[in-house]
Enzyme design. Structure first.
Site, PDB file in Angstrom:
ATOM      1  N   CYS A   1      55.832  67.512  66.257  1.00 17.10           N
ATOM      2  CA  CYS A   1      55.535  68.897  65.859  1.00 17.10           C
ATOM      3  C   CYS A   1      56.091  69.169  64.461  1.00 17.10           C
ATOM      4  O   CYS A   1      57.296  69.056  64.220  1.00 17.10           O
ATOM      5  CB  CYS A   1      56.144  69.868  66.868  1.00 17.10           C
ATOM      6  SG  CYS A   1      56.046  71.596  66.349  1.00 17.10           S
TER       7      CYS A   1
ATOM      8  N   CYS B   1      58.810  71.899  64.404  1.00 18.07           N
ATOM      9  CA  CYS B   1      60.113  71.401  64.894  1.00 18.07           C
ATOM     10  C   CYS B   1      60.814  70.620  63.782  1.00 18.07           C
ATOM     11  O   CYS B   1      62.030  70.740  63.605  1.00 18.07           O
ATOM     12  CB  CYS B   1      59.930  70.506  66.122  1.00 18.07           C
ATOM     13  SG  CYS B   1      59.701  71.424  67.661  1.00 18.07           S
TER      14      CYS B   1
ATOM     15  N   ASP C   1      54.829  80.556  54.650  1.00 20.39           N
ATOM     16  CA  ASP C   1      53.648  79.741  54.931  1.00 20.39           C
ATOM     17  C   ASP C   1      53.314  78.887  53.709  1.00 20.39           C
ATOM     18  O   ASP C   1      53.372  79.366  52.567  1.00 20.39           O
ATOM     19  CB  ASP C   1      52.463  80.651  55.283  1.00 20.39           C
ATOM     20  CG  ASP C   1      51.343  79.907  55.971  1.00 20.39           C
ATOM     21  OD1 ASP C   1      51.099  80.171  57.160  1.00 20.39           O
ATOM     22  OD2 ASP C   1      50.701  79.052  55.325  1.00 20.39           O
TER      23      ASP C   1
ATOM     24  N   HIS D   1      60.856  74.546  70.954  1.00 17.27           N
ATOM     25  CA  HIS D   1      59.422  74.216  70.924  1.00 17.27           C
ATOM     26  C   HIS D   1      58.705  74.870  72.100  1.00 17.27           C
ATOM     27  O   HIS D   1      58.845  74.458  73.248  1.00 17.27           O
ATOM     28  CB  HIS D   1      59.209  72.693  70.955  1.00 17.27           C
ATOM     29  CG  HIS D   1      57.765  72.325  70.878  1.00 17.27           C
ATOM     30  ND1 HIS D   1      57.057  72.327  69.685  1.00 17.27           N
ATOM     31  CD2 HIS D   1      56.878  71.969  71.843  1.00 17.27           C
ATOM     32  CE1 HIS D   1      55.805  71.979  69.929  1.00 17.27           C
ATOM     33  NE2 HIS D   1      55.667  71.753  71.225  1.00 17.27           N
TER      34      HIS D   1
ATOM     35  N   ASN E   1      47.973  83.688  66.609  1.00 14.11           N
ATOM     36  CA  ASN E   1      46.796  82.981  67.103  1.00 14.11           C
ATOM     37  C   ASN E   1      47.212  82.207  68.343  1.00 14.11           C
ATOM     38  O   ASN E   1      48.176  81.443  68.310  1.00 14.11           O
ATOM     39  CB  ASN E   1      46.267  82.007  66.047  1.00 14.11           C
ATOM     40  CG  ASN E   1      45.680  82.721  64.849  1.00 14.11           C
ATOM     41  OD1 ASN E   1      44.999  83.737  64.995  1.00 14.11           O
ATOM     42  ND2 ASN E   1      45.948  82.218  63.655  1.00 14.11           N
TER      43      ASN E   1
ATOM     44  N   GLY F   1      41.895  79.988  66.552  1.00 15.01           N
ATOM     45  CA  GLY F   1      42.317  79.586  65.210  1.00 15.01           C
ATOM     46  C   GLY F   1      43.717  79.019  65.125  1.00 15.01           C
ATOM     47  O   GLY F   1      44.219  78.761  64.028  1.00 15.01           O
TER      48      GLY F   1
ATOM     49  N   HIS G   1      53.142  75.288  67.812  1.00 16.00           N
ATOM     50  CA  HIS G   1      54.531  75.748  67.986  1.00 16.00           C
ATOM     51  C   HIS G   1      54.435  77.239  67.681  1.00 16.00           C
ATOM     52  O   HIS G   1      54.091  77.618  66.550  1.00 16.00           O
ATOM     53  CB  HIS G   1      55.460  75.005  67.009  1.00 16.00           C
ATOM     54  CG  HIS G   1      56.900  75.408  67.103  1.00 16.00           C
ATOM     55  ND1 HIS G   1      57.915  74.485  67.268  1.00 16.00           N
ATOM     56  CD2 HIS G   1      57.496  76.621  67.039  1.00 16.00           C
ATOM     57  CE1 HIS G   1      59.074  75.114  67.311  1.00 16.00           C
ATOM     58  NE2 HIS G   1      58.858  76.419  67.170  1.00 16.00           N
TER      59      HIS G   1
ATOM     60  N   HIS H   1      54.233  80.869  66.593  1.00 19.24           N
ATOM     61  CA  HIS H   1      54.671  81.522  65.356  1.00 19.24           C
ATOM     62  C   HIS H   1      53.949  82.850  65.197  1.00 19.24           C
ATOM     63  O   HIS H   1      52.793  82.996  65.595  1.00 19.24           O
ATOM     64  CB  HIS H   1      54.429  80.623  64.137  1.00 19.24           C
ATOM     65  CG  HIS H   1      53.051  80.086  64.047  1.00 19.24           C
ATOM     66  ND1 HIS H   1      52.619  79.009  64.776  1.00 19.24           N
ATOM     67  CD2 HIS H   1      51.979  80.492  63.314  1.00 19.24           C
ATOM     68  CE1 HIS H   1      51.353  78.761  64.494  1.00 19.24           C
ATOM     69  NE2 HIS H   1      50.930  79.655  63.620  1.00 19.24           N
TER      70      HIS H   1
ATOM     71  N   HIS I   1      52.641  85.315  62.319  1.00 23.51           N
ATOM     72  CA  HIS I   1      52.386  85.492  60.891  1.00 23.51           C
ATOM     73  C   HIS I   1      52.832  86.902  60.499  1.00 23.51           C
ATOM     74  O   HIS I   1      52.517  87.873  61.202  1.00 23.51           O
ATOM     75  CB  HIS I   1      50.886  85.376  60.580  1.00 23.51           C
ATOM     76  CG  HIS I   1      50.284  84.039  60.877  1.00 23.51           C
ATOM     77  ND1 HIS I   1      50.012  83.107  59.897  1.00 23.51           N
ATOM     78  CD2 HIS I   1      49.882  83.470  62.036  1.00 23.51           C
ATOM     79  CE1 HIS I   1      49.467  82.033  60.442  1.00 23.51           C
ATOM     80  NE2 HIS I   1      49.369  82.227  61.742  1.00 23.51           N
TER      81      HIS I   1
HETATM   82  P1  5GP Z   1      47.941  78.995  62.883  1.00 15.49           P
HETATM   83  O1  5GP Z   1      46.535  78.752  62.414  1.00 15.49           O
HETATM   84  O2  5GP Z   1      48.413  77.894  63.800  1.00 15.49           O
HETATM   85  O3  5GP Z   1      48.136  80.377  63.444  1.00 15.49           O
HETATM   86  O4  5GP Z   1      48.828  78.981  61.591  1.00 15.49           O
HETATM   87  C1  5GP Z   1      49.429  77.841  61.094  1.00 15.49           C
HETATM   88  C2  5GP Z   1      49.967  78.173  59.733  1.00 15.49           C
HETATM   89  O5  5GP Z   1      50.924  77.195  59.385  1.00 15.49           O
HETATM   90  C3  5GP Z   1      48.903  78.159  58.628  1.00 15.49           C
HETATM   91  O6  5GP Z   1      48.871  79.425  57.985  1.00 15.49           O
HETATM   92  C4  5GP Z   1      49.355  77.042  57.692  1.00 15.49           C
HETATM   93  O7  5GP Z   1      49.140  77.344  56.333  1.00 15.49           O
HETATM   94  C5  5GP Z   1      50.826  76.903  58.027  1.00 15.49           C
HETATM   95  N1  5GP Z   1      51.366  75.553  57.857  1.00 15.49           N
HETATM   96  C6  5GP Z   1      50.798  74.388  58.279  1.00 15.49           C
HETATM   97  N2  5GP Z   1      51.576  73.344  57.975  1.00 15.49           N
HETATM   98  C7  5GP Z   1      52.675  73.851  57.346  1.00 15.49           C
HETATM   99  C8  5GP Z   1      53.838  73.257  56.783  1.00 15.49           C
HETATM  100  O8  5GP Z   1      54.040  72.046  56.780  1.00 15.49           O
HETATM  101  N3  5GP Z   1      54.753  74.104  56.222  1.00 15.49           N
HETATM  102  C9  5GP Z   1      54.571  75.460  56.206  1.00 15.49           C
HETATM  103  N4  5GP Z   1      55.522  76.180  55.607  1.00 15.49           N
HETATM  104  N5  5GP Z   1      53.479  76.045  56.724  1.00 15.49           N
HETATM  105  C10 5GP Z   1      52.543  75.265  57.284  1.00 15.49           C
HETATM  106 ZN    ZN Z   2      57.679  72.467  67.734  1.00 15.43          ZN
END
Ligand code: 5GP
Ligand code: ZN
Length: 104
Positions: A5, A8, A31, A47, A84, A90, A95, A97, A99
């Site tokens: 992950c 993680c 992000d 996690h 999401n 999406g 893991h 989160h 936004h």
């Molecule tokens: P999700 O689509 O899962 O709701 O959002 C994932 C978010 O994680 C995306 O906005 C993407 O830009 C961000 N993201 C993906 N990989 C990384 C990373 O390695 N570091 C950081 N800081 N953000 C990431």
């Molecule tokens: Zn994780």
């Protein structure tokens, strides 16, 4: 901790990512691909794949408190929050989160 992950690994400090804000059980970082001038991700340190697996009510509360505190810390008075849940909605990183998006 899940070995494969990316969040993680970030939380463990593998990439030296700067944390905007941190509590005992939560962490906030920016992000990598911001959709707004300020785009932070609020995560549990543990996690947990999606919101559907979040059962700990104290942690639910801490996550929302962290949203407020992180927003305050960076000077965001007005902001959007988004979770999401699931691939079809999406979710790309499995893991949990939140936004936090806005501009200062
Ligand atoms: P999700 O689509 O899962 O709701 O959002 C994932 C978010 O994680 C995306 O906005 C993407 O830009 C961000 N993201 C993906 N990989 C990384 C990373 O390695 N570091 C950081 N800081 N953000 C990431
Ligand atoms: Zn994780």
């Amino acid at each position: 901790m899940s070995e494969d992950c990316i969040f993680c690994k970030i939380i463990r400090g593998d990439f030296g990512t700067e944390f905007v804000y941190e509590t005992e059980n939560t962490v906030v970082f920016n992000d990598i691909n911001p959709k707004t001038p300020v785009h932070m991700l609020v995560c549990p340190k543990k996690h947990i794949e999606t919101l559907n697996e979040l059962e700990d009510k104290a942690l639910m509360s801490e996550l929302l408190q962290t949203v407020k505190e992180a927003a305050k810390k960076v000077g965001l008075k007005s902001y959007k929050t988004l979770i999401n849940t699931g691939k079809e909605a999406g979710q790309e990183v499995f893991h949990l989160h939140i936004h936090v998006m806005g501009k200062v």
